[in-house]
Design an enzyme around this catalytic site. Structure first.
Site, PDB file in Angstrom:
ATOM      1  N   SER A   1       0.820  -1.217   0.000  1.00 46.09           N
ATOM      2  CA  SER A   1       0.000   0.000   0.000  1.00 46.09           C
ATOM      3  C   SER A   1       0.844   1.251   0.000  1.00 46.09           C
ATOM      4  CB  SER A   1      -0.853   0.046   1.273  1.00 46.09           C
ATOM      5  OG  SER A   1      -1.700  -1.040   1.373  1.00 46.09           O
TER       6      SER A   1
ATOM      7  N   HIS B   1      -1.109  -2.946  -7.369  1.00 49.02           N
ATOM      8  CA  HIS B   1      -1.831  -2.524  -6.166  1.00 49.02           C
ATOM      9  C   HIS B   1      -3.336  -2.657  -6.374  1.00 49.02           C
ATOM     10  CE1 HIS B   1      -3.019   0.691  -3.060  1.00 49.02           C
ATOM     11  NE2 HIS B   1      -2.764  -0.442  -2.444  1.00 49.02           N
TER      12      HIS B   1
ATOM     13  N   GLU C   1      -3.654  -0.402  -9.610  1.00 46.78           N
ATOM     14  CA  GLU C   1      -2.535   0.495  -9.942  1.00 46.78           C
ATOM     15  C   GLU C   1      -1.345  -0.382 -10.341  1.00 46.78           C
ATOM     16  OE1 GLU C   1      -3.426   4.379  -7.168  1.00 46.78           O
ATOM     17  OE2 GLU C   1      -2.432   2.699  -6.194  1.00 46.78           O
TER      18      GLU C   1
ATOM     19  N   ASN D   1      -3.806   5.863  -2.534  1.00 47.10           N
ATOM     20  CA  ASN D   1      -3.515   5.986  -1.101  1.00 47.10           C
ATOM     21  C   ASN D   1      -2.873   7.315  -0.732  1.00 47.10           C
ATOM     22  OD1 ASN D   1      -4.663   3.601  -0.444  1.00 47.10           O
ATOM     23  ND2 ASN D   1      -2.756   2.453  -0.256  1.00 47.10           N
TER      24      ASN D   1
HETATM   25  N1  CAA Z   1     -17.114 -10.270  -2.174  1.00 42.81           N
HETATM   26  C1  CAA Z   1     -18.104 -10.444  -3.069  1.00 42.81           C
HETATM   27  N2  CAA Z   1     -19.144  -9.603  -3.195  1.00 42.81           N
HETATM   28  C2  CAA Z   1     -19.184  -8.552  -2.375  1.00 42.81           C
HETATM   29  C3  CAA Z   1     -18.196  -8.313  -1.404  1.00 42.81           C
HETATM   30  C4  CAA Z   1     -17.132  -9.221  -1.321  1.00 42.81           C
HETATM   31  N3  CAA Z   1     -16.136  -9.096  -0.434  1.00 42.81           N
HETATM   32  N4  CAA Z   1     -18.512  -7.188  -0.737  1.00 42.81           N
HETATM   33  C5  CAA Z   1     -19.657  -6.733  -1.273  1.00 42.81           C
HETATM   34  N5  CAA Z   1     -20.067  -7.542  -2.269  1.00 42.81           N
HETATM   35  C6  CAA Z   1     -21.212  -7.372  -3.171  1.00 42.81           C
HETATM   36  C7  CAA Z   1     -22.314  -8.362  -2.834  1.00 42.81           C
HETATM   37  O1  CAA Z   1     -23.025  -8.633  -4.010  1.00 42.81           O
HETATM   38  C8  CAA Z   1     -23.155  -7.564  -1.850  1.00 42.81           C
HETATM   39  O2  CAA Z   1     -24.466  -8.037  -1.747  1.00 42.81           O
HETATM   40  P1  CAA Z   1     -24.806  -9.123  -0.576  1.00 42.81           P
HETATM   41  O3  CAA Z   1     -24.490  -8.466   0.735  1.00 42.81           O
HETATM   42  O4  CAA Z   1     -26.257  -9.375  -0.771  1.00 42.81           O
HETATM   43  O5  CAA Z   1     -23.961 -10.322  -0.810  1.00 42.81           O
HETATM   44  C9  CAA Z   1     -23.112  -6.179  -2.481  1.00 42.81           C
HETATM   45  O6  CAA Z   1     -21.777  -6.040  -2.992  1.00 42.81           O
HETATM   46  C10 CAA Z   1     -23.413  -5.054  -1.513  1.00 42.81           C
HETATM   47  O7  CAA Z   1     -22.565  -5.174  -0.402  1.00 42.81           O
HETATM   48  P2  CAA Z   1     -22.878  -4.530   1.019  1.00 42.81           P
HETATM   49  O8  CAA Z   1     -24.359  -4.564   1.273  1.00 42.81           O
HETATM   50  O9  CAA Z   1     -21.979  -5.163   2.022  1.00 42.81           O
HETATM   51  O10 CAA Z   1     -22.436  -3.023   1.006  1.00 42.81           O
HETATM   52  P3  CAA Z   1     -22.165  -1.917  -0.074  1.00 42.81           P
HETATM   53  O11 CAA Z   1     -23.284  -1.767  -1.043  1.00 42.81           O
HETATM   54  O12 CAA Z   1     -21.773  -0.740   0.726  1.00 42.81           O
HETATM   55  O13 CAA Z   1     -20.887  -2.389  -0.880  1.00 42.81           O
HETATM   56  C11 CAA Z   1     -18.520  -2.056  -0.800  1.00 42.81           C
HETATM   57  C12 CAA Z   1     -19.748  -2.815  -0.234  1.00 42.81           C
HETATM   58  C13 CAA Z   1     -18.326  -2.437  -2.255  1.00 42.81           C
HETATM   59  C14 CAA Z   1     -17.343  -2.559   0.037  1.00 42.81           C
HETATM   60  C15 CAA Z   1     -18.719  -0.518  -0.676  1.00 42.81           C
HETATM   61  O14 CAA Z   1     -19.108  -0.186   0.623  1.00 42.81           O
HETATM   62  C16 CAA Z   1     -17.464   0.256  -1.014  1.00 42.81           C
HETATM   63  O15 CAA Z   1     -17.148   0.474  -2.174  1.00 42.81           O
HETATM   64  N6  CAA Z   1     -16.745   0.723   0.040  1.00 42.81           N
HETATM   65  C17 CAA Z   1     -15.501   1.472  -0.134  1.00 42.81           C
HETATM   66  C18 CAA Z   1     -14.363   0.514  -0.340  1.00 42.81           C
HETATM   67  C19 CAA Z   1     -13.078   1.228  -0.604  1.00 42.81           C
HETATM   68  O16 CAA Z   1     -12.953   2.443  -0.595  1.00 42.81           O
HETATM   69  N7  CAA Z   1     -12.043   0.424  -0.821  1.00 42.81           N
HETATM   70  C20 CAA Z   1     -10.679   0.914  -0.998  1.00 42.81           C
HETATM   71  C21 CAA Z   1      -9.966   0.843   0.312  1.00 42.81           C
HETATM   72  S1  CAA Z   1      -8.307   1.455   0.191  1.00 42.81           S
HETATM   73  C22 CAA Z   1      -7.447   0.153  -0.450  1.00 42.81           C
HETATM   74  O17 CAA Z   1      -7.950  -0.905  -0.699  1.00 42.81           O
HETATM   75  C23 CAA Z   1      -6.005   0.395  -0.740  1.00 42.81           C
HETATM   76  C24 CAA Z   1      -5.043   0.200   0.367  1.00 42.81           C
HETATM   77  O18 CAA Z   1      -3.849  -0.037   0.044  1.00 42.81           O
HETATM   78  C25 CAA Z   1      -5.368   0.399   1.780  1.00 42.81           C
HETATM   79  P1  NAD Z   2      -3.918  -9.265   6.221  1.00 36.83           P
HETATM   80  O1  NAD Z   2      -3.425  -8.997   7.590  1.00 36.83           O
HETATM   81  O2  NAD Z   2      -5.376  -9.475   5.999  1.00 36.83           O
HETATM   82  O3  NAD Z   2      -3.178 -10.555   5.609  1.00 36.83           O
HETATM   83  C1  NAD Z   2      -1.790 -10.709   5.566  1.00 36.83           C
HETATM   84  C2  NAD Z   2      -1.520 -12.203   5.414  1.00 36.83           C
HETATM   85  O4  NAD Z   2      -0.121 -12.387   5.159  1.00 36.83           O
HETATM   86  C3  NAD Z   2      -1.854 -13.016   6.665  1.00 36.83           C
HETATM   87  O5  NAD Z   2      -2.664 -14.116   6.300  1.00 36.83           O
HETATM   88  C4  NAD Z   2      -0.484 -13.477   7.191  1.00 36.83           C
HETATM   89  O6  NAD Z   2      -0.522 -14.750   7.808  1.00 36.83           O
HETATM   90  C5  NAD Z   2       0.328 -13.515   5.900  1.00 36.83           C
HETATM   91  N1  NAD Z   2       1.767 -13.388   6.081  1.00 36.83           N
HETATM   92  C6  NAD Z   2       2.426 -12.484   6.840  1.00 36.83           C
HETATM   93  N2  NAD Z   2       3.755 -12.666   6.721  1.00 36.83           N
HETATM   94  C7  NAD Z   2       3.943 -13.716   5.857  1.00 36.83           C
HETATM   95  C8  NAD Z   2       5.079 -14.381   5.319  1.00 36.83           C
HETATM   96  N3  NAD Z   2       6.311 -14.011   5.661  1.00 36.83           N
HETATM   97  N4  NAD Z   2       4.886 -15.401   4.457  1.00 36.83           N
HETATM   98  C9  NAD Z   2       3.641 -15.792   4.105  1.00 36.83           C
HETATM   99  N5  NAD Z   2       2.509 -15.173   4.574  1.00 36.83           N
HETATM  100  C10 NAD Z   2       2.672 -14.160   5.444  1.00 36.83           C
HETATM  101  O7  NAD Z   2      -3.372  -8.059   5.321  1.00 36.83           O
HETATM  102  P2  NAD Z   2      -4.003  -7.470   3.971  1.00 36.83           P
HETATM  103  O8  NAD Z   2      -4.989  -6.422   4.331  1.00 36.83           O
HETATM  104  O9  NAD Z   2      -4.396  -8.587   3.094  1.00 36.83           O
HETATM  105  O10 NAD Z   2      -2.729  -6.707   3.391  1.00 36.83           O
HETATM  106  C11 NAD Z   2      -1.696  -7.400   2.734  1.00 36.83           C
HETATM  107  C12 NAD Z   2      -0.863  -6.442   1.908  1.00 36.83           C
HETATM  108  O11 NAD Z   2      -1.709  -5.764   0.975  1.00 36.83           O
HETATM  109  C13 NAD Z   2      -0.169  -5.345   2.721  1.00 36.83           C
HETATM  110  O12 NAD Z   2       1.049  -5.032   2.088  1.00 36.83           O
HETATM  111  C14 NAD Z   2      -1.146  -4.177   2.604  1.00 36.83           C
HETATM  112  O13 NAD Z   2      -0.527  -2.935   2.780  1.00 36.83           O
HETATM  113  C15 NAD Z   2      -1.628  -4.351   1.185  1.00 36.83           C
HETATM  114  N6  NAD Z   2      -2.945  -3.789   0.881  1.00 36.83           N
HETATM  115  C16 NAD Z   2      -3.936  -3.806   1.824  1.00 36.83           C
HETATM  116  C17 NAD Z   2      -5.184  -3.292   1.492  1.00 36.83           C
HETATM  117  C18 NAD Z   2      -6.310  -3.291   2.470  1.00 36.83           C
HETATM  118  O14 NAD Z   2      -7.291  -2.578   2.271  1.00 36.83           O
HETATM  119  N7  NAD Z   2      -6.259  -4.071   3.545  1.00 36.83           N
HETATM  120  C19 NAD Z   2      -5.420  -2.785   0.198  1.00 36.83           C
HETATM  121  C20 NAD Z   2      -4.378  -2.817  -0.751  1.00 36.83           C
HETATM  122  C21 NAD Z   2      -3.136  -3.308  -0.390  1.00 36.83           C
END
Ligand code: CAA
Ligand code: NAD
Length: 309
Positions: free
Chosen positions: A144, A165, A177, A215
């Site tokens: 991330s 990503h 990405e 991010n």
């Molecule tokens: N797998 C499969 N289908 C899914 C699902 C999953 N994990 N999550 C949701 N769905 C589908 C299903 O069809 C679900 O219907 P059911 O509950 O009847 O199965 C439908 O979507 C609607 O889901 P929800 O009622 O739970 O809620 P929602 O309409 O709010 O949708 C969401 C869920 C898509 C997660 C939405 O809330 C959303 O887009 N949230 C924002 C997510 C976001 O911003 N993600 C980026 C995070 S940052 C990142 O990832 C990068 C990083 O490095 C940190």
């Molecule tokens: P998570 O905690 O859900 O899962 C991480 C997994 O990696 C665990 O199952 C753990 O047992 C395993 N693990 C840790 N060290 C290990 C090793 N040395 N060998 C094998 N397995 C190992 O974390 P996550 O949310 O899936 O995030 C994983 C990566 O993806 C991170 O780099 C995170 O920054 C990135 N990421 C996270 C998100 C998010 O929304 N959570 C979105 C995009 C990218």
């Protein structure tokens, strides 16, 4: 600081390895992201091996994939439930599991890492795999926030290393990405780009800068919401409602932090704060630190800013 202003000039492949068509995918880390990527790759006809540290973790990952697939087919095959069940089984057959990271690497076109957000641990893993994986195998990280260049530095295949990503939840989020470093070859970059398209996702090209595009904008926004609350300017519930109803976001910032994982958010912000300590956008949050210290990582383990069943 140099990292924040880095420019990327794509390298040419030093090896004879040309455009790799990715069919066999090894995904390391069966957590939220690794399991989601495995699901999408298998559903689009790739052979996937999911690797984690124990059989128990991997069994949970596969159960999660099955649950998520069932949610997908419920909508996609609404009037053909039997075809839906057949699809679920077919996809699950494309997913193998293993705890033997080095053996699995030998049969892979792509090694995609989605483990804990820790530079040293990612470097150690790729360093070991570099010695075992075939020459054509492309390495990619789903980090991330960490520089792909730094992760790749533990290997000798800098031209065959990039970033992929994905976003959480992977089956629902359409973006990937694709990150090339200054050493990533054009062939490798194209292979990664084509792979994301084969998954049915929309790729964007990113430079190897902190947080890439999404991010870099999203994490400071989430941290600012925490600071707003810490200053007493709004309850977390009101801030969440405000951003959902006033800005049209699907989740409020506290809900989103819980969804991503508070441990991951803390790794990201601490890493950026260390790189650029004076930048107020990357200032740590006491509230976040406290929750992580208490082991409250968000939705994935039952409690973060909110409690989950
Ligand atoms: N797998 C499969 N289908 C899914 C699902 C999953 N994990 N999550 C949701 N769905 C589908 C299903 O069809 C679900 O219907 P059911 O509950 O009847 O199965 C439908 O979507 C609607 O889901 P929800 O009622 O739970 O809620 P929602 O309409 O709010 O949708 C969401 C869920 C898509 C997660 C939405 O809330 C959303 O887009 N949230 C924002 C997510 C976001 O911003 N993600 C980026 C995070 S940052 C990142 O990832 C990068 C990083 O490095 C940190
Ligand atoms: P998570 O905690 O859900 O899962 C991480 C997994 O990696 C665990 O199952 C753990 O047992 C395993 N693990 C840790 N060290 C290990 C090793 N040395 N060998 C094998 N397995 C190992 O974390 P996550 O949310 O899936 O995030 C994983 C990566 O993806 C991170 O780099 C995170 O920054 C990135 N990421 C996270 C998100 C998010 O929304 N959570 C979105 C995009 C990218």
């Amino acid at each position: 600081m140099a990292f924040f202003t880095q420019q990327v000039i794509r390298g040419f492949s030093s090896s004879a390895v040309r455009n790799v068509v990715i069919k066999n995918v090894m995904i390391i880390g069966g957590g939220q992201m690794g399991a989601g990527i495995a699901q999408v790759a298998a559903a689009t006809g790739h052979s996937v091996t999911l690797v984690d540290m124990s059989e128990d973790i991997l069994k949970k990952s596969v159960k999660g994939i099955e649950g998520s697939l069932k949610r997908v087919v419920k909508k996609k095959f609404a009037d053909k439930p039997e075809a839906g069940e057949e699809f679920v089984q077919k996809v699950l057959q494309k997913v193998s599991i293993s705890t033997d990271v080095e053996a699995t690497a030998q049969g892979s076109d792509l090694v995609l890492e989605a483990i804990i957000e820790n530079l040293k641990i990612k470097q150690d893993l790729f360093g070991r795999l570099d010695k075992r994986a075939p020459a054509h195998t492309i390495f990619a990280s789903n980090t991330s926030s960490l520089p792909i260049t730094d992760i790749a530095s533990s290997t000798s295949r800098l031209d065959r290393f990039g970033g992929l990503h994905f976003f959480n939840p992977v089956p629902m989020m359409k973006l990937v990405e694709v990150i090339g470093t200054s050493a990533t070859s054009q062939d490798t970059f194209d292979s990664l780009l084509n792979f994301t398209k084969a998954l049915g996702k929309t790729p964007v090209s990113c430079k190897d800068t902190p947080g890439f595009i999404v991010n870099r904008l999203l994490v400071p926004y989430m941290l600012e919401a925490l600071r707003l609350h810490e200053k007493g300017h709004g309850s977390k519930e009101d801030i969440d409602i405000a951003m959902k109803l006033g800005a049209g976001y699907p989740m409020g910032p506290f809900e989103l932090c819980d969804y991503v994982g508070l441990d991951t958010i803390k790794f990201i912000i601490d890493g950026w704060c260390a790189l650029d300590p004076g930048n107020p956008l990357f200032a740590p949050s006491e509230m976040l630190n406290k929750l992580v210290a208490e082991g409250k990582f968000g939705k994935k383990n039952g409690e973060g800013f909110y409690k989950y069943k």
